[in-house]
Design an enzyme around this catalytic site. Structure first.
Site, PDB file in Angstrom:
ATOM      1  N   SER A   6      78.741   7.844  85.045  1.00 26.22           N
ATOM      2  CA  SER A   6      77.705   8.575  84.309  1.00 26.22           C
ATOM      3  C   SER A   6      77.610   8.231  82.838  1.00 26.22           C
ATOM      4  CB  SER A   6      77.910  10.083  84.466  1.00 26.22           C
ATOM      5  OG  SER A   6      77.501  10.496  85.744  1.00 26.22           O
ATOM      6  N   ALA A  22      79.918  13.356 103.615  1.00 26.85           N
ATOM      7  CA  ALA A  22      81.252  12.861 103.286  1.00 26.85           C
ATOM      8  C   ALA A  22      81.529  11.499 103.894  1.00 26.85           C
ATOM      9  CB  ALA A  22      82.301  13.863 103.749  1.00 26.85           C
ATOM     10  N   TYR A  65      73.630  20.316  85.406  1.00 23.31           N
ATOM     11  CA  TYR A  65      73.800  18.862  85.434  1.00 23.31           C
ATOM     12  C   TYR A  65      73.318  18.305  86.769  1.00 23.31           C
ATOM     13  CZ  TYR A  65      76.160  14.382  84.592  1.00 23.31           C
ATOM     14  OH  TYR A  65      76.453  13.058  84.383  1.00 23.31           O
ATOM     15  N   SER A  66      72.443  17.308  86.720  1.00 24.03           N
ATOM     16  CA  SER A  66      71.873  16.731  87.933  1.00 24.03           C
ATOM     17  C   SER A  66      71.580  15.258  87.723  1.00 24.03           C
ATOM     18  CB  SER A  66      70.579  17.463  88.320  1.00 24.03           C
ATOM     19  OG  SER A  66      69.944  16.807  89.409  1.00 24.03           O
ATOM     20  N   ASN A  67      72.136  14.424  88.587  1.00 29.08           N
ATOM     21  CA  ASN A  67      71.888  12.990  88.513  1.00 29.08           C
ATOM     22  C   ASN A  67      70.433  12.631  88.777  1.00 29.08           C
ATOM     23  OD1 ASN A  67      74.676  11.736  88.143  1.00 29.08           O
ATOM     24  ND2 ASN A  67      75.029  13.149  89.822  1.00 29.08           N
ATOM     25  N   GLY A  95      82.428   9.550  83.030  1.00 28.20           N
ATOM     26  CA  GLY A  95      81.790   8.908  84.169  1.00 28.20           C
ATOM     27  C   GLY A  95      82.739   8.913  85.350  1.00 28.20           C
TER      28      GLY A  95
END
Length: 370
Positions: free
Chosen positions: A81, A145, A184-186, A322
């Site tokens: 990140s 997963a 928080y969101s990618n 990250g």
């Protein structure tokens, strides 16, 4: 603290590194953080880590220490990140040039893309994407997963997740928060990568190369896309299997969950130089740099691709972490960019949650060297 995705902890060994403009000394300078080394040494084929800091005052200093084999100062690794800081810097450069405005809605830049399950791109601004206040679901949380991005598998079936697929995955869920609330969101940074391409006509990787990597001579940093191997030299990367608890070598990994949210490969020296240059104002004009560091929108938790952390001595450091399969990295710097620390571990998660704050305290709260 923001992460690419919460993954299981694994045992590790720590290597400490500090960088300045001088050459690496043969006898590394020890800091209080070295007291952590005995606690982190494990038996067998264990992961390792690295710590780097640059001090430009009163004179540049450079230090390197290793507590276990496997990591070299110039090794390449997945930076996860931390990619977001580079993307945010490009977006703010474009804002400074008038190519876009942070008040633009996502729909104005990417018409019709964000729709469904209560998500509406007409109500989300670029500022909200940059500060993680859009409310959009994090697409990485929907990956099973058994996905290669989580297990570390690579091969013909482990193709990169496309930005459109990532966004569609996020839109299968309603917003996780009301607009304006930090979450928080990618997905936010995947969308920003698409915005950069729409505005410039070039992929975000091309713009990062042109605007940041080339001017700063960051020759160890790449955005690999579908490439699952790491450049030479590199150490091994490890992941703790959720099925049987074994430590797996995931050095060759299909980077499916990354994209503009975290695909970057870099080195300790490059990340340290980047954050020093960014905070020193070498990449952004003063107005845009102030915007990057303004945390009001995210209620003090996050700026734009960067976040603050206040230490016990009163010093506030700025940077990002990250996390991606087989790698964890953290960079922190003083506001003027003159003192920067980077450390990385070649496994997903620190087994000792006290390690990171202890390293930051030891580096930034100790008295300056005479």
């Amino acid at each position: 603290m923001p992460t690419l995705r919460a993954l299981l902890a694994a045992p590790l060994v720590l290597t400490l590194l500090a960088l300045g403009t001088a050459s690496l000394p043969s006898e590394p300078h020890l800091t209080p953080a070295s007291s952590y080394l005995p606690r982190l040494v494990v038996e067998g084929n264990a992961p390792a880590a690295a710590f780097l800091s640059r001090r430009d005052h009163p004179t540049p200093q450079e230090t390197y220490r290793s507590a276990g084999p496997g990591i070299r100062p110039g090794d390449h690794f997945r930076a996860g990140s931390i990619t977001k800081t580079f993307v945010a810097a490009v977006v703010l450069q474009l804002a400074g040039e008038g190519a876009l405005h942070l008040s633009d809605t996502v729909d104005a830049q990417l018409p019709g893309l964000i729709r469904g399950h209560g998500n509406d791109g007409r109500r989300i601004t670029l500022r909200a994407l940059l500060t993680h206040t859009s409310g959009l679901y994090d697409y990485t949380e929907a990956l099973p997963a058994t996905d290669p991005a989580v297990t570390g598998a690579a091969g013909p079936s482990a193709q990169p997740l496309t930005p459109d697929t990532a966004v569609r995955t996020a839109l299968t869920r309603p917003p996780v928060t009301a607009p304006g609330t930090y979450a928080y969101s990618n997905t936010n940074y995947v969308l920003l990568g698409l915005v950069v391409q729409r505005v410039t006509g070039h992929p975000y990787a091309t713009e990062i190369q042109r605007r940041i990597l080339t001017p700063l001579h960051l020759t160890g940093t790449t955005l690999p896309g579908a490439r699952s191997t790491l450049p030479s030299s590199h150490s091994r990367g490890y992941h703790l299997s959720p099925g049987d608890g074994t430590l797996r070598d995931v050095t060759t990994t299909g980077p499916r969950i990354a994209g503009a949210a975290g695909e970057m490969v870099s080195t300790l020296a490059d990340l340290t130089l980047f954050y020093g240059a960014l905070l020193a104002g070498r990449l952004l004009p003063p107005a845009q740099l102030a915007t990057l560091l303004n945390t009001r929108t995210a209620h003090g938790l996050y700026g734009m691709g960067i976040y603050p952390q206040k230490l016990s001595c009163g010093t506030t450091v700025w940077g990002h972490n990250g996390r991606i399969t087989g790698s964890y990295v953290r960079t922190a710097a003083t506001r003027d960019g003159r003192h920067v620390l980077t450390f990385r571990v070649n496994t997903d998660t620190l087994s000792d949650p006290g390690l990171e704050p202890a390293l930051l305290e030891a580096e930034f709260c100790r008295p300056p060297s005479p």
